[in-house]
Design an enzyme around this catalytic site. Structure first.
Site, mmCIF file in Angstrom:
data_model
loop_
_atom_site.group_PDB
_atom_site.id
_atom_site.type_symbol
_atom_site.label_atom_id
_atom_site.label_comp_id
_atom_site.label_asym_id
_atom_site.label_seq_id
_atom_site.Cartn_x
_atom_site.Cartn_y
_atom_site.Cartn_z
ATOM 1 C CD GLN A 193 -2.379 2.147 1.091
ATOM 2 O OE1 GLN A 193 -3.112 1.396 1.060
ATOM 3 N NE2 GLN A 193 -2.163 3.300 1.522
ATOM 4 C CB THR A 194 2.654 3.270 -1.742
ATOM 5 O OG1 THR A 194 4.007 4.745 -1.462
ATOM 6 C CG2 THR A 194 2.278 2.923 -2.950
ATOM 7 N NE ARG A 195 -0.542 10.192 2.241
ATOM 8 C CZ ARG A 195 0.868 10.324 3.176
ATOM 9 N NH1 ARG A 195 0.482 9.360 3.806
ATOM 10 N NH2 ARG A 195 0.754 11.486 3.393
ATOM 11 C CG HIS A 199 11.573 7.724 -2.912
ATOM 12 N ND1 HIS A 199 11.914 8.914 -3.739
ATOM 13 C CD2 HIS A 199 11.178 8.346 -2.262
ATOM 14 C CE1 HIS A 199 10.673 9.547 -4.106
ATOM 15 N NE2 HIS A 199 10.207 9.350 -2.514
ATOM 16 C CG HIS A 202 8.866 3.728 -1.064
ATOM 17 N ND1 HIS A 202 9.378 4.473 -1.253
ATOM 18 C CD2 HIS A 202 8.547 3.517 0.762
ATOM 19 C CE1 HIS A 202 8.710 5.496 -0.538
ATOM 20 N NE2 HIS A 202 8.505 5.273 0.012
ATOM 21 N NE ARG A 288 9.211 5.637 12.279
ATOM 22 C CZ ARG A 288 9.249 6.975 11.909
ATOM 23 N NH1 ARG A 288 8.500 7.384 11.122
ATOM 24 N NH2 ARG A 288 9.607 7.407 13.262
ATOM 25 C CG ASP A 289 3.073 7.188 11.426
ATOM 26 O OD1 ASP A 289 1.884 7.066 11.963
ATOM 27 O OD2 ASP A 289 3.308 8.642 10.723
ATOM 28 C CG HIS A 290 0.111 1.373 7.446
ATOM 29 N ND1 HIS A 290 0.184 0.398 6.162
ATOM 30 C CD2 HIS A 290 -1.636 1.631 7.083
ATOM 31 C CE1 HIS A 290 -0.560 0.215 5.168
ATOM 32 N NE2 HIS A 290 -2.195 1.082 6.009
ATOM 33 C CB ALA A 291 -2.604 4.905 7.282
ATOM 34 C CB ALA A 474 -10.329 35.123 5.010
#
Length: 568
Positions: A193-195, A199, A202, A288-291, A474
């Site tokens: 899984q990647t977003r 590199h 990976h 590590r720290d998935h999502a 604003a």
């Protein structure tokens, strides 16, 4: 014994003949135009990616998923999949009614048979699903400030899948992937899984995972919705295709997943595992720290680095897919290779480039070493992300009426035009009101809409390499954040808080507006009868009291130089 990923998963589509008939009948039904996130959810509901769900969650299922990560029948399911709609639309819908679900172009995709309609406790949902009701989390911000206030639940009748004009050959439904694995004789398949672009770290991680599991590799990147500010999926897919020949063709497949991520860390990892099981995979890499979404409001990580792995392990048998857990991969100089951080010898020289550092090097046109990434990937990233001094950007002034926003904005525009190099457009509050928003009033809803229009135009200017200068009041934090997210997809967003005091603004009162507001003749006037939510993290704060306009504009120029947006 590993499950055999051969049998098709159930889909929610009806036959071609039934779909043709339903399209005609749907002409008389109330229609809901789906948001980008809802289109992603609907596609995975219909094609079996969200199996065992048969539609958007009922209220009972929703409550159960939020509290226990399970549907009311006990099945493991960690993520609420709900159809959020506006109050106005919900008022016209009754339980037991059918509604047509259409894409933004009006093409009918499915029919929802509404069984439930309710107003959820969003604070509770945020707390349980994302771990905190903290708007620094992109999905919590979406929940409170973007999603509709009413949820509809019920089974889906699928008519046709959403149309994708991009990378059609790379998009596979769960059953198409299962058929491919069957045809290739792949019994063991590890999904990655990647977003992010791939590199070298990976590549090493995926090689190791496939070797450890003695499995074929499915590179399965998300191309639906990821975290605001992420690199767009067109660039990422070009990067994946550029490095695909670094992988053995006989044992690697690239497929795109149209998923709207929630960045929910541990729960998201379990969700990703169930989705990959539906796609026919037998193993899943959880790193590590998935999502993880990054930092919370206190500047700390939302989730621990290995929380996702721990929760996945806890439910691995039920998910029906084996987890391959990986530690952070780092480059060891002496060995000239990547290793998991826990395997590195004590005295070894570890090299690592963080995501922040990579962005800095791209922004400043600095070298990106070959040990970190592939030249083909770097070339693609440089095409999309040229150095900051060549990108478009937006300067967004915010402050009370009479604070001096428009005056400084005009001065800044002249200074930037004097420098040349990029077209400059001023989107002043009064100019926009006249040309873009003449029909709008000054209610909160209309003011928000006005700012969103300004943000949209500014994002288009930024995307096309120009400079947009915006100078509306604003007053609301959530709206400014939404505009920031729209623009940061394409370039820098520089928020300038013109922090002139209310007393000084009222003393100036060139248009006599404060006087009328004090007399009650102008309703909902910012600073008097309506709040101004001052920015807490603006890139620059200027106070015009006792300062020359030229000096204030120069402060902005210096900030733009410091950020690398204009050449020093």
């Amino acid at each position: 014994m590993l499950p055999q990923p051969h049998a098709p998963v159930p889909e929610l589509y009806v036959s071609y003949e039934s779909a043709a008939k339903l399209k005609i009948e749907a002409g008389d039904l109330p229609s809901w135009d789906l948001t980008a996130r809802q289109v992603c959810d609907l596609e995975l509901l219909m094609n079996g990616g969200f199996n065992p769900l048969k539609g958007f969650l009922s209220e009972e299922d929703y409550d159960s998923v939020v509290e226990t990560m399970r549907l009311k029948d006990g099945s493991l399911w960690p993520m609420p999949i709900t159809l959020d709609v506006s109050e106005k639309f919900a008022d016209g819908i009754n339980e037991g009614q059918d509604i047509a679900l259409r894409d933004p172009e009006g093409v009918i995709l499915a029919i929802l048979s509404v069984t439930d309609k309710w107003v959820p406790n969003k604070a509770r949902e945020a707390e349980k699903v994302f771990g905190a009701d903290d708007a620094a989390h992109p999905a919590v911000n979406y929940l409170h400030n973007v999603a509709g206030p009413v949820y509809l639940g019920g089974p889906i009748t699928g008519i046709q899948q959403p149309v994708h004009y991009d990378y059609r050959a790379r998009r596979d439904t769960p059953n198409e992937l299962r058929a491919f694995f069957r045809k290739m004789g792949w019994r063991r398949v590890v999904a990655f899984q990647t977003r992010n672009p791939l590199h070298r770290a990976h590549q090493e991680l995926t090689f190791r995972a496939a070797k450890e599991a003695q499995a074929n590799l499915l590179i399965h990147p998300v191309v639906g919705m990821t975290k605001p500010g992420d690199i767009d999926h067109f660039t990422r897919v070009r990067c994946y295709e550029a490095v695909l020949d670094k992988y053995p063709a006989a044992t690697t497949h690239l497929s795109l997943l149209n998923l709207a991520m929630r960045m929910a860390g541990p729960r998201e990892a379990v969700w990703h595992g169930l989705i990959r099981k539906n796609h026919g995979c037998t193993h899943f890499i959880v790193g590590r720290d998935h999502a993880g979404p990054g930092k919370n409001s206190a500047g700390e990580d939302f989730y621990g680095p290995y929380d996702a792995q721990d929760l996945f392990k806890e439910h691995a048998d039920e998910i029906g897919i084996e987890m391959l857990d990986f530690k952070h991969m780092v480059y060891v100089q002496e060995r000239a290779e990547y290793q998991p951080i826990d395997e590195v010898e004590k005295d070894a020289t570890v090299l690592n480039i963080s995501g922040t550092e990579l962005r800095r090097r791209l922004q400043e046109g600095l070298e990106i070493p070959e040990w970190f990434s592939f030249p083909e990937v770097v070339e693609e990233l440089r095409r999309t992300k040229p150095p900051r001094s060549k990108q478009g950007f937006t300067v967004f002034f915010t402050g009370l009426s009479g604070s001096g926003k428009s005056t400084i904005a005009n001065a800044l525009m002249v200074k930037l035009m004097e420098m040349g190099g990029r077209p400059v457009t001023l989107l002043d509050g009064d100019i926009v009101r006249k040309n873009l928003s003449s029909e709008l009033g000054f209610s909160k809803e209309h003011r928000d809409l006005n700012i969103r229009r300004i943000g949209y135009v500014a994002s288009e200017i930024t995307k096309n390499g120009g400079i947009a200068i915006c100078a509306p009041i604003a007053p609301y934090t959530a709206t400014r954040r939404a505009v920031r997210e729209d623009i940061e997809s394409f370039g820098a967003f520089v928020e300038v808080h013109v922090a002139t005091s209310l007393e000084e603004c009222e003393r100036r009162d060139r248009k006599g507006l404060y006087k009328l507001a004090r007399e009650g003749k102008i309703k909902e006037f910012t600073g008097i009868s309506d709040p101004y939510e001052a920015p807490t993290q603006a890139e620059l704060v200027v106070d015009t009291e006792g300062q020359e306009v030229d000096f204030c504009a120069q402060q902005v120029i210096l900030k733009l130089e410091q950020m690398g947006l204009i050449a020093a």
